[in-house]
Design a protein around this motif. Structure first.
Motif: not given
Length: 86
Positions: A18-21, A56-60
């Motif tokens: 599963e992806s981190v996000y 990275h903030r994009d992940t959150i």
């Protein structure tokens, strides 16, 4: 739960399929469903949580967007991201 300590409740598995996000979004949704994060609570700022988790903030941002699309949270411009009313 103090949303400022949310990072202490999240576990990221680098080897997961599963992806981190998705991992983050699913864990936060679980905390909301179990009422460990209450309706109306403010989630940590994207940059804050990203720094705390070393991501990275994009992940959150993707995780929060996913939660919003599923109705778990509401983003309020200039105010933050809050748990939706139950």
């Amino acid at each position: 739960m103090d949303s400022l300590r949310l990072h202490e409740r999240l576990t990221i598995a680098a080897t997961a399929s599963e992806s981190v996000y998705h991992q983050i979004a699913n864990q936060i949704a679980g905390l909301i469903a179990s009422k460990e994060i209450a309706s109306g609570d403010r989630l940590p700022a994207i940059r804050t949580l990203a720094t705390q988790l070393g991501l990275h903030r994009d992940t959150i941002a993707l995780a929060y967007e996913h939660l919003a699309s599923e109705g778990w949270v509401e983003a309020r411009v200039g105010a933050g991201t809050f748990v939706s009313p139950s």
